[in-house]
Each structure stands twice: as structure tokens, then as C-alpha cells.
Enzyme design. Sequence first.
Site, short mmCIF file in Angstrom:
data_model
loop_
_atom_site.label_atom_id
_atom_site.label_comp_id
_atom_site.label_asym_id
_atom_site.label_seq_id
_atom_site.Cartn_x
_atom_site.Cartn_y
_atom_site.Cartn_z
CE1 TYR A 148 -2.50 40.64 9.15
CE2 TYR A 148 -1.99 39.69 11.27
CZ TYR A 148 -2.88 40.31 10.42
OH TYR A 148 -4.15 40.58 10.85
CB THR A 174 -3.82 39.09 5.98
OG1 THR A 174 -4.49 37.91 6.44
CG2 THR A 174 -4.68 40.31 6.30
C1 LIG Z 1 -10.32 39.97 17.23
C2 LIG Z 1 -9.99 39.83 15.79
C3 LIG Z 1 -8.70 39.52 15.42
C4 LIG Z 1 -8.38 39.35 14.07
N1 LIG Z 1 -7.13 38.96 13.72
C5 LIG Z 1 -6.84 38.73 12.42
C6 LIG Z 1 -5.56 38.23 12.05
O1 LIG Z 1 -4.71 37.99 12.89
N2 LIG Z 1 -5.32 38.04 10.74
C7 LIG Z 1 -6.27 38.30 9.77
O2 LIG Z 1 -6.01 38.11 8.59
N3 LIG Z 1 -7.49 38.75 10.11
C8 LIG Z 1 -7.80 38.96 11.40
N4 LIG Z 1 -9.05 39.37 11.75
C9 LIG Z 1 -10.08 39.54 10.71
C10 LIG Z 1 -10.86 38.23 10.53
O3 LIG Z 1 -10.03 37.23 9.98
C11 LIG Z 1 -12.07 38.41 9.62
O4 LIG Z 1 -11.67 39.04 8.43
C12 LIG Z 1 -13.17 39.23 10.28
O5 LIG Z 1 -13.27 38.92 11.64
C13 LIG Z 1 -14.50 38.96 9.60
O6 LIG Z 1 -15.50 39.73 10.16
P1 LIG Z 1 -16.51 39.18 11.30
O7 LIG Z 1 -15.75 39.24 12.58
O8 LIG Z 1 -17.61 40.16 11.26
O9 LIG Z 1 -16.90 37.77 10.94
C14 LIG Z 1 -9.38 39.54 13.08
C15 LIG Z 1 -10.69 39.85 13.48
C16 LIG Z 1 -11.00 39.98 14.81
C17 LIG Z 1 -12.41 40.28 15.20
#
Ligand SMILES: Cc1cc2nc3c(=O)[nH]c(=O)nc-3n(C[C@H](O)[C@H](O)[C@H](O)COP(=O)(O)O)c2cc1C
Length: 403
Positions: A148, A174
Site C-alpha cells: 500500500y 494495490t
Molecule cells: C479480510 C480481507 C483483507 C484484505 N486485505 C487486503 C490487503 O491487505 N491488501 C490487498 O491488496 N487486498 C486485500 N484484500 C483483497 C484481496 O486481496 C482480494 O482482492 C479479494 O479478497 C478477492 O476476493 P475474494 O475474497 O472474493 O476471493 C483483502 C480481502 C479480505 C477479504
Amino acid sequence: MFALGHRADQNYPKLLVPMKKITCIADLREIASRKVPRAFFDYVCAGSYEEETLRENVDDLQKIKLRQRVLVDMSGRDLTTTALGEKISLPIALAPVALTGLQYGNGEILAAQAAHEAGIPFTLSTMSICSIEQVAEATGKPFWFQLYMMRDRGFIAELIGRAKAAGCSALVLTVDLQVLGQRHCDVRNGLSVPPELGLRNVLNMATKPAWILSMLKSKSRTFGNLAGHVKGMEDVKSLAEWTATQFDQALSWNDIEWVKGQWPGKLILKGILDVQDAKLAVKSGADAIVVSNHGGRQLDGAASSISILPGIVDAVGSEIETMFDGGIRTGMDIMRALALGAKICLVGRSYAWGVGAGGKAGAARAIDVLAKELDVTMALCGYKRVVDVDREAVEVFQSSRTA
Ligand SMILES: Cc1cc2nc3c(=O)[nH]c(=O)nc-3n(C[C@H](O)[C@H](O)[C@H](O)COP(=O)(O)O)c2cc1C
């Protein structure tokens, strides 16, 4: 590894059942709902605001109908492919998921180990509990690091330097989180800035003995990548407050050059959901993009990732590696995304529930479930090799937008 049985259609109610008896991702989610403290379980499940985009990610995948083919030789199937030029055993990577180490003690390390044993990439979030160094030391294998961008460029340069020193093989930048979409349950549960978990949540944690035990063994209980590196801020509260002021709202395409100056290795831009932006990503010199709406956690009302994927692949598919995430809950979903042009799928919640259900064994089970479902799906669609999956694998699909 054992988990609590639960399904009415099986004979294991309230018994400890082996991980291998878990049949699908929904089972892992159900077990995680019992084992993980409410606030942290909700944190994984939730989407932003009305959760429209979260729902559509899942629903739109299910609307895509796979083509059954018969009397095609489907023996000797091969699920291997490549990502960023590296051979991987399945077309999957574990997505960055913040606070995985609160689903289960050492969650990031355990998930990374499960990913490495399965031969697929693991992505560590900037907002992880275990640090880059702890994951590197415990796995001894390269992983992807998700960044980030923050306003304190000195801190970011240092963080990228740490990822380099740890041998990370790709940087996942991201780009869809310069302001935070609100998740209502996190506000109610006190997972806000500053965190205020309150008595109700603390009492709830006290009812999760396996989770407490795992947390007692944990190498870190705060933001591992930040603690000790941000001057004067050690506790979760001050680090959360610092981070909230740090997301760089002025971030633009011009900054990609700066990132590339710090990170000469493979660069993935995560959070592209528009054909125009995909074209700009190609121009920026990134190696790959992830078509993603952050799992429905950011712009609520945005289109599902799968509805946008084909238009992006048509526009830039030959110029950049196009990865996909959002709503993958089954191997059939992976097949759908591959059919519409994804090189690989990142998986978020599906493995986070696995970690919550049973640490490393749970993460491994999630990967295994998806792999087996994909294998059977491929066979029934008449494909031997995952790299051959193409749009012929699905009935005609109408993208919401074209290039
Ligand atoms: C609990 C949680 C925390 C997440 N934290 C991040 C993160 O720190 N950085 C990031 O780029 N995406 C983060 N994401 C997004 C995921 O990398 C991903 O894009 C997303 O979970 C995909 O969808 P799905 O959960 O339906 O597979 C997070 C998603 C969830 C569910």
C-alpha cells in the site's frame, strides 16, 4: 488436523473430524465461524456499504454456464501453468489478506507454508500480523509482497528494501485503496481507527480456546511490517491511527515510475477494473495486472470483477499478464475466470476461512478443494491442460462492457 463437524448431511455433528472430510470452501467458512472470534470472522466476510459488489462477484460467476463436452480423451490432466514466467502447479495464488494472523496465530506464515507446499504463490499484505522477515525466515522460499503506498515515502522505500532483502519475487502494488470503503460490521465490532474491541468482543474471544492457544504461540500480535519501523509507534492503536493518515490520496500514474525505481523486479498492479486503466497499466510498464474490486470491499456498486474481465483481456491481453480475483469459491469459478482470459486467479476469503478453520491444514485444505474441483471441471469440459482452457469452455457470455 481436526475441525468441528457440523453438516446435517454427514454423521459428524459436534465431533472432531479430519480436515480431509471437509468437502468444500463453505465447510471451511462454517468451521471458521465457530472457531474465530466474531469480530475477526466478520472482518473477512464483509464487503463495503450495502455489499452489492461483494454479492455480484459471486453471483455473476455462477451465472456463467460451463460447456459440458463428452467422449473427449481427458486422461493425464495437467493443472500446471506459469505466473510471471515462473512455473506453478495450479492457476491460483493466495491473495494479500490483511490481519490473517488474527484468524489463527502465525496465520500468514502457515498460509505461506501451505502455498509453497502446493507449489503456488503466496502474497503477504502490508497490513499483515507476521512481518516480511518472519514469513521469509519461516518459509525459506520467495513470496509476493503487497504494497500500500503511503505518504511517508522514506518508510515505503524502506519497506520495499525489506521485501527485496527477504527475497520476495514480485511486488503487488494495490491501487484501489487510497481512501477506505466502510464495512459496517467493522465499525460495530470496534475494528475501526483506533480499534476499540469492547467487552462484548473480548468475552466472545474468551469462548474460542483453540484460537487463544494459537495466538499464544504467535510470533506477532500487531502490524508486523510497521511495528518497530514507525518512529515512536509500537501499539496497535497508534499504528492503526498512523496508517489511516498515511494512505496517499494523491497517488497517480506518475508514481509508478518512482515505485519501479525502488523495485526493479516484477511489478503487479492490483485493483484494475476498467479497460482504460488496463491500457494505462500496460503503458506504465507493469508486468501484470489483477482485475479486481478488492473483493467488494472498496467501491460498492462497482461491477463484478468477472463482468469486466473479458473486455480487459480483449483490450490488453496480449500485452500484459492478466490475473483475476473476486468471488472465487470453487474450482468451477476458477474454470470460468480462466475461460474468460485470466492467466491465474487470486483467492482471498476462500483460504482465509481455511486458516481460521485450522491454520496451515485449513489453508492447505482450501487449496486442495479448489484444485480437485478444478481438475474434475476441466475433465468434464473436455480439457486436459489448464493452459488450453479458452472461451469455448463456457456458453456465450455477455460482458457488461466491451473494449
Ligand atoms: C479480510 C480481507 C483483507 C484484505 N486485505 C487486503 C490487503 O491487505 N491488501 C490487498 O491488496 N487486498 C486485500 N484484500 C483483497 C484481496 O486481496 C482480494 O482482492 C479479494 O479478497 C478477492 O476476493 P475474494 O475474497 O472474493 O476471493 C483483502 C480481502 C479480505 C477479504
